[in-house]
Design a protein around this motif. Structure first.
Motif, PDB file in Angstrom:
ATOM      1  N   UNK A   1       0.852  -1.181   0.000  1.00  0.00           N
ATOM      2  CA  UNK A   1       0.000   0.000   0.000  1.00  0.00           C
ATOM      3  C   UNK A   1       0.886   1.228   0.000  1.00  0.00           C
ATOM      4  N   UNK A   2       0.819   1.986  -1.069  1.00  0.00           N
ATOM      5  CA  UNK A   2       1.608   3.208  -1.199  1.00  0.00           C
ATOM      6  C   UNK A   2       0.689   4.411  -1.366  1.00  0.00           C
ATOM      7  N   UNK A   3       1.203   5.552  -0.963  1.00  0.00           N
ATOM      8  CA  UNK A   3       0.526   6.827  -1.177  1.00  0.00           C
ATOM      9  C   UNK A   3       1.471   7.678  -2.011  1.00  0.00           C
ATOM     10  N   UNK A   4       1.016   8.129  -3.167  1.00  0.00           N
ATOM     11  CA  UNK A   4       1.825   8.964  -4.052  1.00  0.00           C
ATOM     12  C   UNK A   4       1.106  10.298  -4.245  1.00  0.00           C
ATOM     13  N   UNK A   5       1.864  11.388  -4.234  1.00  0.00           N
ATOM     14  CA  UNK A   5       1.292  12.725  -4.397  1.00  0.00           C
ATOM     15  C   UNK A   5       2.025  13.426  -5.543  1.00  0.00           C
ATOM     16  N   UNK A  22       6.723  22.096  11.363  1.00  0.00           N
ATOM     17  CA  UNK A  22       6.651  20.652  11.530  1.00  0.00           C
ATOM     18  C   UNK A  22       5.828  20.050  10.396  1.00  0.00           C
ATOM     19  N   UNK A  23       5.898  18.732  10.263  1.00  0.00           N
ATOM     20  CA  UNK A  23       5.102  18.044   9.251  1.00  0.00           C
ATOM     21  C   UNK A  23       3.613  18.224   9.530  1.00  0.00           C
ATOM     22  N   UNK A  59       5.677  10.738   3.767  1.00  0.00           N
ATOM     23  CA  UNK A  59       6.095  12.078   4.163  1.00  0.00           C
ATOM     24  C   UNK A  59       6.738  12.747   2.964  1.00  0.00           C
ATOM     25  N   UNK A  60       6.194  13.914   2.625  1.00  0.00           N
ATOM     26  CA  UNK A  60       6.679  14.610   1.432  1.00  0.00           C
ATOM     27  C   UNK A  60       6.289  16.080   1.494  1.00  0.00           C
ATOM     28  N   UNK A  65       1.195  12.307   4.947  1.00  0.00           N
ATOM     29  CA  UNK A  65      -0.044  11.689   4.486  1.00  0.00           C
ATOM     30  C   UNK A  65      -0.115  10.300   5.093  1.00  0.00           C
ATOM     31  N   UNK A  66      -1.274   9.914   5.598  1.00  0.00           N
ATOM     32  CA  UNK A  66      -1.363   8.605   6.224  1.00  0.00           C
ATOM     33  C   UNK A  66      -2.775   8.027   6.156  1.00  0.00           C
ATOM     34  N   UNK A  67      -2.823   6.709   6.320  1.00  0.00           N
ATOM     35  CA  UNK A  67      -4.082   5.969   6.386  1.00  0.00           C
ATOM     36  C   UNK A  67      -4.037   5.144   7.662  1.00  0.00           C
ATOM     37  N   UNK A  68      -5.037   5.324   8.499  1.00  0.00           N
ATOM     38  CA  UNK A  68      -5.120   4.569   9.742  1.00  0.00           C
ATOM     39  C   UNK A  68      -5.505   3.117   9.458  1.00  0.00           C
TER      40      UNK A  68
END
Length: 101
Positions: A1-5, A22-23, A59-60, A65-68
């Motif tokens: 599972x990847x998150x791309x922006x 901060x992030x 993190x970018x 960015x995250x998914x619980x």
């Protein structure tokens, strides 16, 4: 599972959410209603909240960015790409089945 922006999507997030020292946390989650094309009757929601039990993180550009873990059902073993539509002036999501979940 990847998150791309994509870069245009990142510019949208910076304009909409600002950027501090901060992030900035951005949660992606399945929500009832909207115009999603992955799970019938649901779409992706976004909120600015700290992670509790993240299953996927990217993190970018000053953002986290995250998914619980509790929201993984929506993504159903798919990676997500966040894009910006200049035509519609909004972010859009594309999905690709992941080799691993």
């Amino acid at each position: 599972m990847n998150i791309e922006i994509t870069k245009p999507a990142m510019a949208w997030f910076k304009e909409e959410f600002g950027q501090g020292e901060e992030l900035t946390p951005i949660r992606l989650f399945g929500r009832y209603g909207g115009c999603g094309n992955l799970q019938s009757g649901f779409s992706i929601g976004i909120s600015q909240t700290e992670p509790v039990n993240p299953k996927a993180i990217q993190e970018e550009g000053g953002f986290r960015f995250f998914i619980e873990e509790q929201d993984m059902w929506y993504f159903n073993h798919h990676s997500v790409k966040i894009k910006y539509s200049r035509k519609n002036e909004e972010i859009e999501f594309e999905y690709e089945e992941s080799a691993t979940s």
